[in-house]
Design an enzyme around this catalytic site. Structure first.
Site, PDB file in Angstrom:
ATOM      1  N   SER A 260       0.806  -1.217   0.000  1.00 45.36           N
ATOM      2  CA  SER A 260       0.000   0.000   0.000  1.00 45.36           C
ATOM      3  C   SER A 260       0.843   1.272   0.000  1.00 45.36           C
ATOM      4  CB  SER A 260      -0.965  -0.054   1.187  1.00 45.36           C
ATOM      5  OG  SER A 260      -2.060   0.777   0.920  1.00 45.36           O
TER       6      SER A 260
ATOM      7  N   HIS B  26      -7.747  -5.429   0.577  1.00 45.09           N
ATOM      8  CA  HIS B  26      -6.526  -4.625   0.513  1.00 45.09           C
ATOM      9  C   HIS B  26      -5.494  -5.260   1.445  1.00 45.09           C
ATOM     10  CE1 HIS B  26      -4.223  -0.961   0.046  1.00 45.09           C
ATOM     11  NE2 HIS B  26      -4.209  -0.746   1.347  1.00 45.09           N
TER      12      HIS B  26
END
Ligand code: GCU
Length: 397
Positions: free
Chosen positions: A236, A378
């Site tokens: 990320s 995610h």
């Protein structure tokens, strides 16, 4: 009572406006009023900056022109207008190693890097885990992880697989290098310079990238490690960092950027999920102050994600996306990998090998650019990691 109820109703409505599908929040950007889009039909049209044309319009016809002209030009743009330049006043790091431990079939080396001097000097805790009894220097995967600054730092979910392949891994918590919060430039390595960054100087991502280079310096001094084979992983915001760190430091031999999203591997010019407007508003400290000017002007940026990826060429880059991570625009990541292809081909390497988005959970790892779109959130999942190890296996034999 009436007033209270009214306030409650407003809070519920506001909450509803923030909530999209899983991993697809709907946000309104303060400065431009832009509302997050998740409709492919509304992504808009765009023209990407050509990787193989210099800013002055001259075509980049061969590998030498890429390496000596286009690549430095792009790095300078990212330094000046996006992540910020690392100042030459960044202090040196002095490493202190603890006695080596053994755990099962592994050797564990813990060290602390002191950034600069003085009682408040930041300290970077590094853990290196190597297979015991290796006959030769071993490759290492460096994981820049969430945590640090007193919070725990995770091992990779495939630690045993890594060691079984005869490779090692190293972990560091990114907050040890620079705390991931606003108004913290008086701390971490930026704080250790004793002055706030100039407008075109580093934010957190450049500071974390600086940390990667200092760790690579240190790994190079370990005779058990093959410093020509150091791969870098981040998830990320740290996936964005991994791409930038690899752009700056060609000693990074391979990159695994997990769900790096906006300003990482997802094309900013695609209006889908997070945008430059959201990012400049919510995470200004990740960037140089100059980045703010792109709010509402993504189409005028002289760079986009395909170029950040291409800055690692000819070295291998692996990117993942998640079906429940639409905020990061996985399709935009896939498209950026395709658009980085011309640089890989120019340098005699293989591009992604397809321009058709594969089904979920289908690895695309035949080329020097790799892609895996997992069904799920995610995260860097164990499955992602297994695919990455397979990809990396082509290089770290
Ligand atoms: C936020 C941010 C993303 C970032 C993510 C993360 O969601 O908007 O750009 O990648 O945090 O780092 O987990």
């Amino acid at each position: 009572m009436k007033i209270l109820l009214c306030g409650f109703a407003i809070a519920v409505l506001a909450q509803a406006a923030q909530t999209g599908a899983p991993g697809a929040p709907v946000r309104t950007a303060d400065k431009t009023g832009h509302v997050s889009n998740y409709d492919e039909a509304k992504v808009g049209t765009y023209t990407l900056p050509d990787p193989l044309t210099l800013a002055n319009g001259t075509p980049v016809g061969d590998a030498a022109a890429w390496t000596s002209r286009r690549r430095p030009e792009l790095i300078a743009i990212y330094e000046r207008d996006i992540w910020g330049r690392i100042p030459s006043t960044a202090p040196p790091v002095r490493w202190t190693a603890s006695p080596v431990e053994t755990a099962g079939g592994a050797i564990v080396k813990r060290s602390v890097g002191t950034v600069g001097s003085g009682t408040r000097a930041p300290r970077i805790a590094l853990k290196v885990v190597l297979p015991a009894g290796a006959a030769a220097r071993v490759p290492v995967i460096l994981l820049v992880q969430f945590g640090g600054g007193g919070a725990p730092v995770a091992d990779p979910p495939v630690a045993d697989d890594i060691l079984a392949r005869g490779w090692g891994y190293a972990t560091v918590g990114y907050n040890d290098i620079q705390p991931d919060k606003e108004n913290a430039f008086d701390q971490g390595v930026i704080g250790a310079t004793g002055k706030l960054p100039a407008d075109d100087e580093w934010g957190d991502v450049s500071a974390w990238a600086w940390g990667v280079s200092r760790i690579v310096d240190y790994l190079e001094t370990d005779p058990a490690i093959d410093a020509k084979r150091i791969a870098l992983h981040g998830h990320s915001r740290i996936g964005k960092t991994a791409l930038w760190a690899s752009a700056l430091d060609t000693r990074v031999a391979a990159v695994y950027a997990s769900c790096p999203g906006e300003m990482g591997a997802a094309l900013s010019r695609r209006d889908y999920g997070e945008t430059v407007d959201d990012m400049a508003q919510r995470f200004p400290h990740w960037f140089s102050r100059t980045f703010q000017k792109w709010t509402g002007h993504w189409n005028q940026m002289p760079v986009d994600a395909h170029l950040l990826i291409a800055l690692s060429a000819p070295r291998p880059v692996f990117v993942t996306g998640g079906s429940e991570d639409q905020w990061a625009d996985p399709v935009g990541e896939f498209k950026a990998l395709i658009a980085a292809g011309p640089v890989y081909r120019l340098l005699g390497k293989k591009d992604l090998g397809t321009s058709t988005l594969p089904a979920l959970d289908t690895p695309i790892i035949d080329g020097d650019l790799g892609w895996y779109y997992h069904k799920g959130p995610h995260a860097a999942t164990p499955e992602d990691w297994k695919v990455f190890l397979q990809f990396l296996g082509k290089y770290f034999r």
